[in-house]
Design a protein around this motif. Sequence first.
Motif, PDB file in Angstrom:
ATOM      1  N   GLY A  75       0.822  -1.199   0.000  1.00  0.00           N
ATOM      2  CA  GLY A  75       0.000   0.000   0.000  1.00  0.00           C
ATOM      3  C   GLY A  75       0.859   1.251   0.000  1.00  0.00           C
ATOM      4  O   GLY A  75       2.052   1.216  -0.250  1.00  0.00           O
ATOM      5  N   GLY A  76       0.249   2.401   0.301  1.00  0.00           N
ATOM      6  CA  GLY A  76       0.972   3.651   0.318  1.00  0.00           C
ATOM      7  C   GLY A  76       0.872   4.375  -1.020  1.00  0.00           C
ATOM      8  O   GLY A  76       0.123   3.991  -1.912  1.00  0.00           O
ATOM      9  N   LEU A  77       1.652   5.454  -1.129  1.00  0.00           N
ATOM     10  CA  LEU A  77       1.580   6.315  -2.302  1.00  0.00           C
ATOM     11  C   LEU A  77       2.964   6.599  -2.870  1.00  0.00           C
ATOM     12  O   LEU A  77       3.956   6.634  -2.141  1.00  0.00           O
ATOM     13  CB  LEU A  77       0.938   7.656  -1.936  1.00  0.00           C
ATOM     14  CG  LEU A  77      -0.516   7.664  -1.458  1.00  0.00           C
ATOM     15  CD1 LEU A  77      -0.896   9.071  -1.007  1.00  0.00           C
ATOM     16  CD2 LEU A  77      -1.446   7.196  -2.572  1.00  0.00           C
ATOM     17  N   LEU A  78       3.000   6.828  -4.175  1.00  0.00           N
ATOM     18  CA  LEU A  78       4.158   7.399  -4.849  1.00  0.00           C
ATOM     19  C   LEU A  78       3.686   8.648  -5.578  1.00  0.00           C
ATOM     20  O   LEU A  78       2.565   8.688  -6.091  1.00  0.00           O
ATOM     21  CB  LEU A  78       4.776   6.417  -5.851  1.00  0.00           C
ATOM     22  CG  LEU A  78       5.406   5.145  -5.280  1.00  0.00           C
ATOM     23  CD1 LEU A  78       5.881   4.245  -6.422  1.00  0.00           C
ATOM     24  CD2 LEU A  78       6.561   5.466  -4.336  1.00  0.00           C
ATOM     25  N   VAL A 106       0.085  -0.028  -4.510  1.00  0.00           N
ATOM     26  CA  VAL A 106       0.603   1.314  -4.257  1.00  0.00           C
ATOM     27  C   VAL A 106      -0.117   2.287  -5.187  1.00  0.00           C
ATOM     28  O   VAL A 106      -0.234   2.035  -6.387  1.00  0.00           O
ATOM     29  CB  VAL A 106       2.124   1.374  -4.505  1.00  0.00           C
ATOM     30  CG1 VAL A 106       2.642   2.809  -4.461  1.00  0.00           C
ATOM     31  CG2 VAL A 106       2.849   0.521  -3.468  1.00  0.00           C
ATOM     32  N   GLY A 107      -0.614   3.372  -4.639  1.00  0.00           N
ATOM     33  CA  GLY A 107      -1.278   4.386  -5.440  1.00  0.00           C
ATOM     34  C   GLY A 107      -0.279   5.354  -6.040  1.00  0.00           C
ATOM     35  O   GLY A 107       0.775   5.616  -5.460  1.00  0.00           O
ATOM     36  N   ALA A 131       3.359  13.068   2.111  1.00  0.00           N
ATOM     37  CA  ALA A 131       4.396  12.140   2.577  1.00  0.00           C
ATOM     38  C   ALA A 131       4.415  10.841   1.777  1.00  0.00           C
ATOM     39  O   ALA A 131       4.251   9.750   2.323  1.00  0.00           O
ATOM     40  CB  ALA A 131       4.205  11.843   4.068  1.00  0.00           C
ATOM     41  N   PRO A 132       4.631  10.921   0.459  1.00  0.00           N
ATOM     42  CA  PRO A 132       4.662   9.690  -0.342  1.00  0.00           C
ATOM     43  C   PRO A 132       5.901   8.869  -0.035  1.00  0.00           C
ATOM     44  O   PRO A 132       6.871   9.356   0.558  1.00  0.00           O
ATOM     45  CB  PRO A 132       4.696  10.226  -1.779  1.00  0.00           C
ATOM     46  CG  PRO A 132       5.408  11.540  -1.658  1.00  0.00           C
ATOM     47  CD  PRO A 132       4.946  12.114  -0.349  1.00  0.00           C
ATOM     48  N   LEU A 320      11.937   2.630  -6.568  1.00  0.00           N
ATOM     49  CA  LEU A 320      11.437   3.211  -5.314  1.00  0.00           C
ATOM     50  C   LEU A 320      10.845   2.143  -4.401  1.00  0.00           C
ATOM     51  O   LEU A 320      11.046   2.183  -3.175  1.00  0.00           O
ATOM     52  CB  LEU A 320      10.402   4.290  -5.618  1.00  0.00           C
ATOM     53  CG  LEU A 320      10.953   5.550  -6.308  1.00  0.00           C
ATOM     54  CD1 LEU A 320       9.812   6.459  -6.740  1.00  0.00           C
ATOM     55  CD2 LEU A 320      11.899   6.304  -5.379  1.00  0.00           C
ATOM     56  N   LEU A 321      10.114   1.177  -4.967  1.00  0.00           N
ATOM     57  CA  LEU A 321       9.562   0.100  -4.151  1.00  0.00           C
ATOM     58  C   LEU A 321      10.680  -0.758  -3.572  1.00  0.00           C
ATOM     59  O   LEU A 321      10.611  -1.197  -2.423  1.00  0.00           O
ATOM     60  CB  LEU A 321       8.608  -0.757  -4.972  1.00  0.00           C
ATOM     61  CG  LEU A 321       7.341  -0.070  -5.491  1.00  0.00           C
ATOM     62  CD1 LEU A 321       6.469  -1.062  -6.254  1.00  0.00           C
ATOM     63  CD2 LEU A 321       6.561   0.567  -4.353  1.00  0.00           C
ATOM     64  N   GLY A 322      11.719  -0.994  -4.369  1.00  0.00           N
ATOM     65  CA  GLY A 322      12.864  -1.740  -3.861  1.00  0.00           C
ATOM     66  C   GLY A 322      13.546  -1.010  -2.730  1.00  0.00           C
ATOM     67  O   GLY A 322      13.993  -1.627  -1.744  1.00  0.00           O
TER      68      GLY A 322
END
Length: 352
Positions: A75-78, A106-107, A131-132, A320-322
């Motif tokens: 989950g979360g945001l970028l 992830v959004g 705060a992404p 970024l996910l890594g």
Amino acid sequence: MVSDSLDSRVTVADIAAEAGVSRATVSKVLNGRSDVAPATRSQIETLLARRGYVPTKRTKRPLHLPLPRPAARRGGLLELVVSDVNSPWAAEVIRGAEQEARPARVGVVVSVFDGAPGHGQQWLEDIADRAPGGIILALSELTPADLTRIAKLGLPAVLVDPVGDADGTIPSIGAGNWGGGMAAAKHLVELGHRRIGMITGPMRLLCSQARLAGCRAALERAGLTLDDDLVQHGDFHYHSGFSLTQALLDRPGPPTAIFAGNDEQALGVYAAIQERGLRVPADVSVVGFDDVPMAQWMAPPLTTVRQPIAKMAALAVRSLLGHQDGAEMTEGRVELSTKLVVRASTAPYSPG
């Protein structure tokens, strides 16, 4: 999850008010969530320690709270930042980022930074509030001041297809612009064209310079010279493709082929050629750059240089996910190869 009821009588609301953030942000820090800006996290942790915050211990997890998600369901945001959300190029960036982020739940928040006076500070404040987990910068150009302000956010960031001179402080993913320009011109030379015109993008941008340099190199390798009178400098948009093609066709020795700096300009090239009662490619061959989806729908379908726009955005998301999972961010620039896609807008030169 922790309670707001504290042994020391210091509440989450107290910490949030002093830090100038929401209670939810404080709760994220207390629960070890990654989607809080490092600078904000540090500020909150300092306050928690100084005020002596002590969470109430629980022996059981309340049934109404969700269990922790596995890494694949983070989950979360970028944050994806573009300069012109209406361009075909931006649409491909958004598509690539969203397709890579979706399986991780992830959004992707899309915001526009156009460099307008006063816009930059508000834009940065909005990102800090969201705060992404990271920022994907797909912008037309970034000044050193912009890069400095972004770095102060303390968030991991990746540049996609940077057209300015990235200084290496932020990792970047791009494509081989010089090689793409060379492939386009080489194709036209092999078809017998000798008077080749080019409509570049803005020459302050490195990608425009590289595509023009690649075009020159291909002609020089064939023992030819790119006529400077046949080089026009545009802005990567339709109207410059249209007006600059008119200028080229008005010359005493007009080009028999035109290399447009991108596919949107190539659309304007088509319109100008057709307005003169000429035909693509019977009278003038045309090559574009990007291979956005509309290229294959043009009439005739456009020969163009494919740069993997969606793939570049997907790699930025993956990076970024890594990073969120503990991997190191790749430093410097990752460059993906381009490929000439031959369709129906180019044909052998036919005199007269």
